[in-house]
Design an enzyme around this catalytic site. Structure first.
Site, PDB file in Angstrom:
ATOM      1  N   ASP A  11       0.876  -1.175   0.000  1.00  0.00           N
ATOM      2  CA  ASP A  11       0.000   0.000   0.000  1.00  0.00           C
ATOM      3  C   ASP A  11       0.908   1.218   0.000  1.00  0.00           C
ATOM      4  O   ASP A  11       1.594   1.479   0.988  1.00  0.00           O
ATOM      5  CB  ASP A  11      -0.880  -0.041   1.256  1.00  0.00           C
ATOM      6  N   ASP A 134      -7.520  -7.413   1.251  1.00  0.00           N
ATOM      7  CA  ASP A 134      -7.340  -6.077   1.830  1.00  0.00           C
ATOM      8  C   ASP A 134      -8.154  -5.989   3.116  1.00  0.00           C
ATOM      9  O   ASP A 134      -9.173  -6.669   3.268  1.00  0.00           O
ATOM     10  CB  ASP A 134      -7.772  -4.982   0.852  1.00  0.00           C
ATOM     11  N   TYR A 230       0.523  -0.283  15.399  1.00  0.00           N
ATOM     12  CA  TYR A 230      -0.385  -0.464  14.273  1.00  0.00           C
ATOM     13  C   TYR A 230      -0.043   0.493  13.151  1.00  0.00           C
ATOM     14  O   TYR A 230       0.004   1.704  13.338  1.00  0.00           O
ATOM     15  CB  TYR A 230      -1.845  -0.254  14.716  1.00  0.00           C
ATOM     16  N   LYS A 233      -3.284  -2.883   8.204  1.00  0.00           N
ATOM     17  CA  LYS A 233      -3.438  -4.328   8.297  1.00  0.00           C
ATOM     18  C   LYS A 233      -2.477  -4.992   7.311  1.00  0.00           C
ATOM     19  O   LYS A 233      -1.951  -4.353   6.409  1.00  0.00           O
ATOM     20  CB  LYS A 233      -4.904  -4.691   8.002  1.00  0.00           C
ATOM     21  N   ASP A 235      -2.866  -7.352   5.036  1.00  0.00           N
ATOM     22  CA  ASP A 235      -3.341  -7.488   3.661  1.00  0.00           C
ATOM     23  C   ASP A 235      -2.537  -8.496   2.837  1.00  0.00           C
ATOM     24  O   ASP A 235      -1.655  -8.115   2.050  1.00  0.00           O
ATOM     25  CB  ASP A 235      -3.336  -6.104   2.978  1.00  0.00           C
ATOM     26  N   LYS A 244      -5.581 -31.186 -11.525  1.00  0.00           N
ATOM     27  CA  LYS A 244      -4.929 -32.507 -11.576  1.00  0.00           C
ATOM     28  C   LYS A 244      -4.650 -33.059 -10.180  1.00  0.00           C
ATOM     29  O   LYS A 244      -5.548 -33.430  -9.494  1.00  0.00           O
ATOM     30  CB  LYS A 244      -3.643 -32.458 -12.406  1.00  0.00           C
TER      31      LYS A 244
HETATM   32  C1  F6R Z   1      -7.421  -0.362   7.944  1.00  0.00           C
HETATM   33  C2  F6R Z   1      -7.164   0.983   7.409  1.00  0.00           C
HETATM   34  C3  F6R Z   1      -8.070   2.076   7.794  1.00  0.00           C
HETATM   35  C4  F6R Z   1      -7.386   3.098   8.685  1.00  0.00           C
HETATM   36  C5  F6R Z   1      -8.336   4.255   9.082  1.00  0.00           C
HETATM   37  C6  F6R Z   1      -7.621   5.306   9.894  1.00  0.00           C
HETATM   38  O1  F6R Z   1      -6.415  -1.253   7.571  1.00  0.00           O
HETATM   39  O2  F6R Z   1      -6.228   1.200   6.690  1.00  0.00           O
HETATM   40  O3  F6R Z   1      -9.236   1.593   8.378  1.00  0.00           O
HETATM   41  O4  F6R Z   1      -6.887   2.458   9.841  1.00  0.00           O
HETATM   42  O5  F6R Z   1      -8.859   4.865   7.931  1.00  0.00           O
HETATM   43  O6  F6R Z   1      -6.546   5.738   9.172  1.00  0.00           O
HETATM   44  P1  F6R Z   1      -5.540   6.871   9.669  1.00  0.00           P
HETATM   45  O7  F6R Z   1      -5.065   6.435  11.019  1.00  0.00           O
HETATM   46  O8  F6R Z   1      -4.464   6.841   8.624  1.00  0.00           O
HETATM   47  O9  F6R Z   1      -6.330   8.145   9.695  1.00  0.00           O
HETATM   48 MG    MG Z   2      -3.873   2.228   3.304  1.00  0.00          MG
HETATM   49 MG    MG Z   3      -4.619  -2.264   2.406  1.00  0.00          MG
END
Ligand code: F6R
Ligand code: MG
Ligand code: MG
Length: 389
Positions: A11, A134, A230, A233, A235, A244
């Site tokens: 990403d 994702d 964190y 994710k 992904d 076969k």
């Molecule tokens: C889950 C994801 C989104 C962000 C959310 C907050 O994997 O990417 O749910 O966690 O949009 O994003 P930030 O912290 O970047 O504002």
């Molecule tokens: Mg992202």
């Molecule tokens: Mg992603």
């Protein structure tokens, strides 16, 4: 001919949030890879395919360099660095979010780029599936793949599959190295279940036939293990050989009909029904739900056909399943932040909730015996009632 397939994903930025890459970003990434291949055709890559699932851009590459090849990994790193520059230029959200290291050090392992590589003697009619997820973690596929390799009709109808399959499972909570266990099915079914039920900790890394032929390989990167907090994710991405002596394409994807509740979705901290989606899909509801797309290809001399989008079918079976998943998601989201709607504490450990809990922890008191004490009003301690004697 022995070939290697390398599937990578990253990403590097999303349009208006964590939904999907912009058209320009995708075009630039495709252009970068195309120019490279034109210059070095059959030098490094034999062929490639690029797409996206949600905000992750994936690249499937074929080559003869083997797994963990420095040049392939460097090329991958360079491509996503180029993508990051474009994402920054457009002001995309989370530009370069998965690139957790400043510099390339020989391998994409531990950089935040997800990857799965498989090397095998190409069959004349090699058939594969590219799985991409994702807003989910790699263990989100545990139940589906367990069932495909232990319960598919082929296990009773195709003698070449009667010996079953071996699973390599990784303990992704272990940070000092790769802690793995090999369990053979059908001999170890209950042991497999005992581990695979825990999608956060035990993740299928690869699957082999009983005589050791590689069948499937999945990425097992955990971003919070790399970053310590964190950062998005994990992904996952995976490559699966089919037909076969391996479960057929239809047998592998069948169990996506289950749409199991898994962890992912908004802030990687919620449980939603894993939803099978069409290729190049965006995210919508609650930054989610957790989704997977599945594309099949034929491969010959390392060259891919165009993809067949397995969740975009004429019979509309998968549209029907998507409705079921949407209903499951609606039901779960009625729980909002309560109970099983949110991730378990060991997953939330990497989020800001820990700070909140630490502060709250200081406000707790342990009641003195028989005395009712309200923490903020210690001065109004209720006296013990008179004993009456
Ligand atoms: C889950 C994801 C989104 C962000 C959310 C907050 O994997 O990417 O749910 O966690 O949009 O994003 P930030 O912290 O970047 O504002
Ligand atoms: Mg992202
Ligand atoms: Mg992603």
């Amino acid at each position: 001919m022995k070939i290697t397939l390398s599937a990578v994903k990253c990403d590097v930025g999303g349009l208006g949030g964590h939904s999907k890459p912009s058209e320009r970003l995708l075009k630039e990434v495709k252009g970068y890879v195309h120019d490279f291949v034109k210059r070095q055709y059959r030098g490094l890559l034999m062929d490639y395919y690029i797409g996206h699932t949600g905000d992750d851009i994936h690249i499937l590459m074929s080559h003869i360099k083997g797994k963990n090849n420095r040049d392939i990994h460097q090329f991958t790193w360079n491509t996503y660095m180029h993508g990051t520059a474009v994402a920054k230029d457009q002001g995309l959200y989370g530009a370069g979010q998965d690139l957790l290291k400043d510099a390339f050090a020989g391998n994409v392992k531990g950089t935040g780029i997800g990857y799965a590589e498989i090397e095998f003697e190409e069959r004349p009619n090699e058939a594969i599936i590219l799985l991409t997820g994702d807003k989910m973690g790699p263990g989100g596929w545990n139940l589906i793949l367990y069932k495909a390799y232990t319960e598919s009709p082929g296990l009773i109808l195709q003698p070449d599959m009667f010996d079953g399959f071996a699973f390599n499972i990784m303990d992704v909570a272990y940070k000092k190295g790769d802690r793995v266990i090999k369990l053979k099915a059908p001999e170890r079914l209950s042991d497999l279940k005992a581990l695979l039920r825990d999608e956060h900790r035990f993740v299928i890394e690869s699957i082999y036939t009983a005589d050791g032929e590689p069948v499937a390989v999945l990425s097992t990167e955990r971003l919070h293990n790399i970053a310590g907090k964190y950062t998005g994710k994990d992904d996952p991405i995976g490559i699966i050989r089919t037909q076969k002596r391996f479960p057929a394409t239809g047998e592998v994807i069948e169990y996506f009909k289950l749409c199991p509740y898994i962890t992912g979705d908004m802030r990687g901290s919620h449980r939603t029904a894993l939803t099978p989606v069409k290729k190049n899909s965006n995210m919508s509801f609650m930054d989610g739900p957790s989704v997977t797309s599945a594309l099949s290809f034929s491969v010959h001399d390392g060259i891919f056909t165009e993809p067949n989008d397995l969740f975009d079918d004429a019979a509309e079976f998968w549209s029907h399943i998507r409705k079921k998943a949407a209903q499951k998601n609606e039901h779960m989201r009625e729980q909002e932040w309560f109970g099983c709607a949110m991730a378990s504490m060991d997953e939330l450990e990497y989020t800001g909730i820990m700070e909140k809990l630490e502060k709250l922890d200081k406000e707790f008191i342990v009641r003195e015996s028989k005395k009712e004490i309200w923490p903020t009003e210690k001065e109004t301690i209720i006296q013990d009632p008179p004993s009456g004697d």
